[in-house]
Design an enzyme around this catalytic site. Structure first.
Site, PDB file in Angstrom:
ATOM      1  N   TYR A 142      -2.607  -0.394  10.429  1.00 13.83           N
ATOM      2  CA  TYR A 142      -2.568  -0.748   9.006  1.00 13.83           C
ATOM      3  C   TYR A 142      -1.254  -0.283   8.378  1.00 13.83           C
ATOM      4  O   TYR A 142      -0.579  -1.041   7.670  1.00 13.83           O
ATOM      5  CB  TYR A 142      -3.759  -0.113   8.291  1.00 13.83           C
ATOM      6  CG  TYR A 142      -3.908  -0.501   6.837  1.00 13.83           C
ATOM      7  CD1 TYR A 142      -4.513  -1.704   6.468  1.00 13.83           C
ATOM      8  CD2 TYR A 142      -3.436   0.329   5.824  1.00 13.83           C
ATOM      9  CE1 TYR A 142      -4.648  -2.057   5.134  1.00 13.83           C
ATOM     10  CE2 TYR A 142      -3.565  -0.019   4.490  1.00 13.83           C
ATOM     11  CZ  TYR A 142      -4.175  -1.209   4.162  1.00 13.83           C
ATOM     12  OH  TYR A 142      -4.296  -1.563   2.837  1.00 13.83           O
ATOM     13  N   SER A 168       0.833  -1.188   0.000  1.00 14.72           N
ATOM     14  CA  SER A 168       0.000   0.000   0.000  1.00 14.72           C
ATOM     15  C   SER A 168       0.872   1.243   0.000  1.00 14.72           C
ATOM     16  O   SER A 168       2.018   1.218   0.440  1.00 14.72           O
ATOM     17  CB  SER A 168      -0.880  -0.005   1.261  1.00 14.72           C
ATOM     18  OG  SER A 168      -1.513   1.233   1.449  1.00 14.72           O
TER      19      SER A 168
END
Length: 330
Positions: free
Chosen positions: A193, A180
């Protein structure tokens, strides 16, 4: 350290910098060559995709099968897995589905052995599955933080350990880490995250260096760092400057990352310059740009997949009680 040793090290460093100029020119030339002339073939290869029961994972399965690969989908959601098999088969491809809880390394190793016996050596491993909590750090339950790391980071270790030895033996293979942009730059309300994705990016880079140092040049790695994707996992997220990415576009770019043996795929590509600013500017200056891009409030309306969120603490090894572990999308 002796002066002679220091001098020799400096000479080597200068030589490496000069060689690097060549590779910069090489990259510029390669960048203008049409992709169609550089893509490798994956026909007949066995490609395993985690989180293949939905979202980007399913699209990757379909696209790999369309190029002649034998596809294996792993997901905690048996129903989603079956639907992926149905769609791949309907398109004329080959697909096998296995229900796997990626939080359980013993289950990963056990099912990996079945895949090798029933399908064959895995040539392409796509570590795609992921989950997100989307809360302030102080409000994030310990159980969800642990699960975030189990799925987004630790599962990569277990799946890669399971399939890498055969790739090394054949000096042929590809390990893909779908990480990501949040693995390259922190995001408000995504502390767990981001940390899990930073770790995934570090895993890919370290593994790549290890393979090169050991001389396993036929085994490649690719890390994918996309911005928010409109697949539902980050429902409610707002983006004031950059467009939220379409799943089809992201899946196509991931496939090309594999076919072109790219080391890193940043989506959209111009975000690499935004990441560069993070290291060039003083923190206060970088923070002003972060705010100007709306990054500080992008997660304020986050909803995510509500059904998945309710099930995250209830995941078990029983397929009927499990929900898809989804796809990383920021």
């Amino acid at each position: 350290m002796a002066a002679a040793d220091v001098a020799l090290s400096l000479v080597k460093l200068l030589g490496a910098l000069i060689v690097s100029l060549y590779y910069i020119l090489e990259a510029l030339v390669v960048g203008i060559i049409p992709r169609a002339f550089m893509r490798k073939s994956v026909e007949g290869d066995v490609a395993l995709v985690t989180g293949g029961g939905s979202g980007i994972g399913r699209l990757l399965c379909l696209k790999l099968a369309a190029r002649g690969a034998k596809v294996v989908t792993w997901d905690v959601n048996a129903t989603g897995n079956d639907e992926t098999v149905r769609q791949v088969s309907a398109a004329g491809g080959e697909c096998w589905a296995y229900t796997v809880d990626l939080c359980d390394r013993h289950s990963i190793y056990k099912v990996a052995a079945r895949v090798k016996e029933e399908v064959g050596k895995v040539d392409i491993l796509v570590n795609n599955a992921g989950i997100v909590t989307g809360r302030n750090f102080i409000d994030s339950p310990d159980e969800l933080i642990l699960k975030t790391f189990e799925v987004n980071t630790l599962s990569h270790f277990w799946t890669t350990k399971a399939f890498l030895p055969e790739m090394i033996s054949a000096n042929k293979g590809h390990v893909v880490t779908v990480a990501s942009l949040a693995g390259l730059s922190g995001v408000n309300k995504l502390s767990d995250y981001c940390a899990s994705k930073f770790a995934a990016v570090g895993f890919d880079e370290s593994l790549r260096l290890e393979l090169l140092v050991e001389g396993h040049t036929g085994v490649h790695t690719t890390v994918v760092c996309p911005y928010y994707i409109s697949t539902g996992m980050f429902d409610g997220v707002k983006s004031s400057l950059f467009p939220i990415l379409k799943p089809e576009y992201v899946a196509s770019e991931v496939i090309d990352g594999i076919l072109l043996n790219r080391y890193i795929v940043i989506l959209p590509s111009f975000c690499r310059f935004m990441i560069l600013l993070k290291y060039i500017l003083p923190f206060k200056g970088a923070y002003q740009i972060y705010k100007a891009c709306g990054g500080h409030i992008s997660m304020d309306g986050f909803q995510g997949r509500s059904k998945d969120s309710q099930q995250q603490l209830k995941m078990t090894n029983g397929p009927e009680k499990q929900k898809s572990q989804g796809t990383p999308e920021v």
